[in-house]
Design a protein around this motif. Sequence first.
Motif, mmCIF file in Angstrom:
data_model
loop_
_atom_site.group_PDB
_atom_site.id
_atom_site.type_symbol
_atom_site.label_atom_id
_atom_site.label_comp_id
_atom_site.label_asym_id
_atom_site.label_seq_id
_atom_site.Cartn_x
_atom_site.Cartn_y
_atom_site.Cartn_z
ATOM 1 N N ALA A 150 0.801 -1.257 -0.042
ATOM 2 C CA ALA A 150 -0.157 -0.008 -0.079
ATOM 3 C C ALA A 150 0.888 1.365 -0.092
ATOM 4 C CB ALA A 150 -0.906 -0.061 1.085
ATOM 5 N N ALA A 151 2.068 1.108 -0.254
ATOM 6 C CA ALA A 151 2.746 2.356 -0.230
ATOM 7 C C ALA A 151 2.747 3.215 -1.611
ATOM 8 C CB ALA A 151 4.501 1.749 -0.330
ATOM 9 N N ASP A 152 2.920 4.497 -1.078
ATOM 10 C CA ASP A 152 3.049 5.425 -2.003
ATOM 11 C C ASP A 152 4.334 5.772 -2.444
ATOM 12 O OD1 ASP A 152 3.067 7.630 -3.853
ATOM 13 O OD2 ASP A 152 1.849 8.913 -2.598
ATOM 14 N N THR A 153 5.255 5.308 -3.804
ATOM 15 C CA THR A 153 6.299 5.460 -4.072
ATOM 16 C C THR A 153 6.545 6.530 -5.256
ATOM 17 O OG1 THR A 153 6.007 3.642 -5.691
ATOM 18 C CG2 THR A 153 6.770 3.026 -3.550
ATOM 19 N N ARG B 43 12.069 7.826 -0.338
ATOM 20 C CA ARG B 43 11.516 6.987 0.734
ATOM 21 C C ARG B 43 9.726 6.407 0.610
ATOM 22 N NH1 ARG B 43 11.190 8.556 6.952
ATOM 23 N NH2 ARG B 43 10.662 6.689 7.765
ATOM 24 N N PRO B 44 9.498 5.328 0.865
ATOM 25 C CA PRO B 44 8.058 5.039 0.741
ATOM 26 C C PRO B 44 6.947 5.786 1.762
ATOM 27 C CG PRO B 44 9.039 3.274 1.445
ATOM 28 C CD PRO B 44 10.103 4.090 1.247
ATOM 29 N N SER B 45 5.923 6.243 1.374
ATOM 30 C CA SER B 45 5.125 6.793 2.307
ATOM 31 C C SER B 45 3.861 5.665 2.499
ATOM 32 C CB SER B 45 4.353 8.185 1.757
ATOM 33 O OG SER B 45 3.104 8.539 2.542
ATOM 34 N N PHE B 46 3.425 5.636 3.616
ATOM 35 C CA PHE B 46 2.520 4.589 4.071
ATOM 36 C C PHE B 46 1.230 5.304 4.424
ATOM 37 C CE2 PHE B 46 6.443 2.532 4.560
ATOM 38 C CZ PHE B 46 6.329 1.501 3.714
#
Length: 145
Positions: free
Chosen positions: A82-85, A90-93
């Motif tokens: 579900a990460a925003d890449t 660095r991924p955002s969750f």
Amino acid sequence: MIALIQRVRQAKVEVAEEVTGQIGTGLLVLLGVERDDDDAKLKKLADKVIKYRIFSDADGKMNLNVQQAGGSLLVVSQFTLAADTEKGLRPSFSCAAHPSEAEVMYQRFVEYCRSQGMIVETGRFGADMQVSLTNDGPVTFNLKS
């Protein structure tokens, strides 16, 4: 809700060197739960996982689903799906469901698949898991509802 599915000859998941789930032929399902997921999305995705025709028929064509192939499911929670890449390194969750909500949806997904006649093995939600598999093909698909 996101499912990364891999057609496998075998797969297992361990927590602290204890096998919590293991299958032979079937699908390894890495399941990510997002904030806005609900039962309708869950059922739609579960039905797609179960009915997705990625196993070979007698002619070697992908025409059979996991049930028709006599396979089972190993469902492992994986919030990193579900990460925003899109931005940065660095991924955002921020799109991921809160852990307490995600665990409920994960368990409902497993139970729904079982109610559809599937043999389902699992990992342990929220645990540090080691997953091993023999990807058959390799065949891997990213499904989203």
